[in-house]
Design a protein around this motif. Structure first.
Motif, short mmCIF file in Angstrom:
data_model
loop_
_atom_site.label_atom_id
_atom_site.label_comp_id
_atom_site.label_asym_id
_atom_site.label_seq_id
_atom_site.Cartn_x
_atom_site.Cartn_y
_atom_site.Cartn_z
N ALA A 79 0.83 -1.21 0.00
CA ALA A 79 0.00 0.00 0.00
C ALA A 79 0.86 1.26 0.00
O ALA A 79 0.60 2.21 -0.74
CB ALA A 79 -0.92 -0.01 1.22
N ILE A 80 1.88 1.28 0.84
CA ILE A 80 2.76 2.45 0.91
C ILE A 80 3.49 2.65 -0.41
O ILE A 80 3.64 3.79 -0.89
CB ILE A 80 3.73 2.32 2.09
CG1 ILE A 80 2.96 2.42 3.42
CG2 ILE A 80 4.82 3.38 2.03
CD1 ILE A 80 3.79 2.13 4.64
N ALA A 81 3.94 1.55 -1.02
CA ALA A 81 4.62 1.66 -2.32
C ALA A 81 3.69 2.23 -3.39
O ALA A 81 4.13 2.99 -4.26
CB ALA A 81 5.16 0.29 -2.74
N LEU A 82 2.42 1.88 -3.32
CA LEU A 82 1.46 2.41 -4.29
C LEU A 82 1.36 3.93 -4.23
O LEU A 82 1.09 4.59 -5.24
CB LEU A 82 0.07 1.82 -4.02
CG LEU A 82 -0.22 0.39 -4.48
CD1 LEU A 82 -1.56 -0.07 -3.93
CD2 LEU A 82 -0.20 0.30 -6.00
N LEU A 83 1.60 4.48 -3.06
CA LEU A 83 1.33 5.90 -2.84
C LEU A 83 2.45 6.83 -3.30
O LEU A 83 2.29 8.05 -3.25
CB LEU A 83 1.02 6.14 -1.35
CG LEU A 83 -0.29 5.52 -0.87
CD1 LEU A 83 -0.39 5.55 0.65
CD2 LEU A 83 -1.49 6.22 -1.50
N PHE A 202 7.36 12.63 -0.50
CA PHE A 202 6.69 11.35 -0.28
C PHE A 202 5.80 11.43 0.96
O PHE A 202 4.67 10.91 0.95
CB PHE A 202 7.73 10.25 -0.14
CG PHE A 202 7.15 8.85 -0.10
CD1 PHE A 202 6.00 8.53 -0.80
CD2 PHE A 202 7.79 7.86 0.62
CE1 PHE A 202 5.48 7.24 -0.78
CE2 PHE A 202 7.29 6.56 0.66
CZ PHE A 202 6.13 6.26 -0.04
N ALA A 203 6.28 12.08 2.00
CA ALA A 203 5.48 12.23 3.22
C ALA A 203 4.17 12.95 2.91
O ALA A 203 3.11 12.61 3.46
CB ALA A 203 6.27 12.99 4.28
N GLY A 204 4.22 13.95 2.04
CA GLY A 204 3.02 14.65 1.65
C GLY A 204 2.04 13.75 0.92
O GLY A 204 0.81 13.84 1.11
#
Length: 347
Positions: A79-83, A202-204
């Protein structure tokens, strides 16, 4: 041949423009796109060229530390990689010149990307059927392609579906553990301002899914101590590969390396399947055996979602003064300056 050293890229670039040396390898997409509009290039006394190589492209990625409980679930990592919105980042910052990493040997015959597993690979992977996703095995898996807006809602929904399946839920604008109510968040450790800048972007993007990310820029001594001791949640790293991989793969991905401080298994990969492919690589007797073992290893690592794939430069960007010439045929390694020469009439 004389080699001169410069303390920073800007002064190096300016010296080249003044003709103080003869050729320059460029690494910065912004400078390559906009920084070579000077009289000598307009007069065709300087030429920009892009060379390709058959070497594996560097794997540049945010690495999950799976030793941390928050990243233990593969659905969370996926999921995180998708973002990570590569299309938006590439267009907004890198002039659309980068390409997306997908595996660990991209751009070479060793890569599993876009290739269905052959009979040799399938034989190696038969005892580890659960270690490779079906779409990775048949060569159809690829990182998501966003709409480039930085706010792709379709990909966000896919990520939230995976996070919900892993036990997390949105409460208001925050992602929390469905049982404890604890907010979902982690830290990205950065070694320099460039890493900090990308981590903040990325954090954004992660904030849109309710994920609270802290970006921490640390000094070199602290960074090295934490990196060696695996004392981080996530960091940026780069792995370079050759066309003849060997025992360094154990240093990168083996179960033994996961427990060895100072190894480059930052993710904490502990996979019997990966260990078996590394062993098969080290025992390979033919080139076909090498290729099969490495592609199988690539499939296992891709399937594990151990990193957030970032990007690589697809070409070698070189500017040269026109009195420097090179062979018409380019090697597997791309450009090799040791094979170039100064035109005799200008000596």
């Amino acid at each position: 041949m004389r080699v001169e050293y410069y303390r920073d890229a800007a002064s190096h670039h300016e010296a080249f423009k003044k003709g103080l040396f003869d050729l320059r390898r460029e690494e910065d997409p912004g400078r390559w796109q906009t920084g070579y509009d000077f009289p000598a290039l307009r007069d065709r006394r300087v030429i920009k060229e892009a060379f390709t190589s058959a070497l594996p492209k560097a794997t540049f990625a945010f690495a999950f530390n799976t030793r941390r409980a928050i990243f233990a679930d593969i659905r969370v990592r996926e999921a995180i990689a998708l973002l990570f919105d590569f299309e938006w980042v590439n267009h907004s910052i890198f002039h659309d010149l980068y390409r997306r990493n997908a595996g660990y040997f991209d751009g070479s015959e060793l890569s599993a990307r876009g290739r269905p597993a052959d009979a040799r690979e399938r034989a190696l992977l038969t005892p580890f059927a659960a270690a490779v996703r079906a779409d990775v095995m048949d060569g159809t898996w690829a990182p998501p392609v966003s709409d480039g807006s930085g706010r792709d809602r379709t990909i966000l929904r896919r990520a939230l579906t995976l996070l919900n399946a892993a036990g997390y839920a949105l409460r208001g604008t925050d992602l929390v553990d469905g049982k404890s109510g604890k907010p979902f968040g982690f830290e990205i450790m950065a070694a320099n301002r460039d890493e900090e800048k990308l981590a903040l972007l990325f954090a954004g993007q992660l904030k849109r899914a309710g994920i609270a990310v802290t970006v921490r820029l640390v000094d070199a001594v602290q960074y090295e101590a934490r990196r060696i001791g695996f004392d981080f949640d996530m960091l940026q790293s780069r792995w370079d590969q050759s066309l003849s991989p060997g025992n360094e793969q154990a240093f990168y991905w083996s179960s033994a390396a996961a427990d060895s401080n100072g190894s480059r298994n930052y993710m904490g990969v502990k996979s019997p399947a990966a260990d078996a492919m590394i062993a098969a690589l080290l025992q390979a007797q033919t080139r076909d055996d090498v290729v099969a073992a490495v592609r199988a290893l690539d499939r296992i690592l891709i399937s594990g979602f151990y990193v957030v794939p970032l990007f690589y430069v697809p070409e070698q960007w070189v500017a040269r003064w026109t009195y420097i010439e090179h062979p018409a045929a380019i090697s597997l390694h791309g450009y090799i300056p040791e094979t170039w020469w100064r035109a005799p009439q200008t000596q």
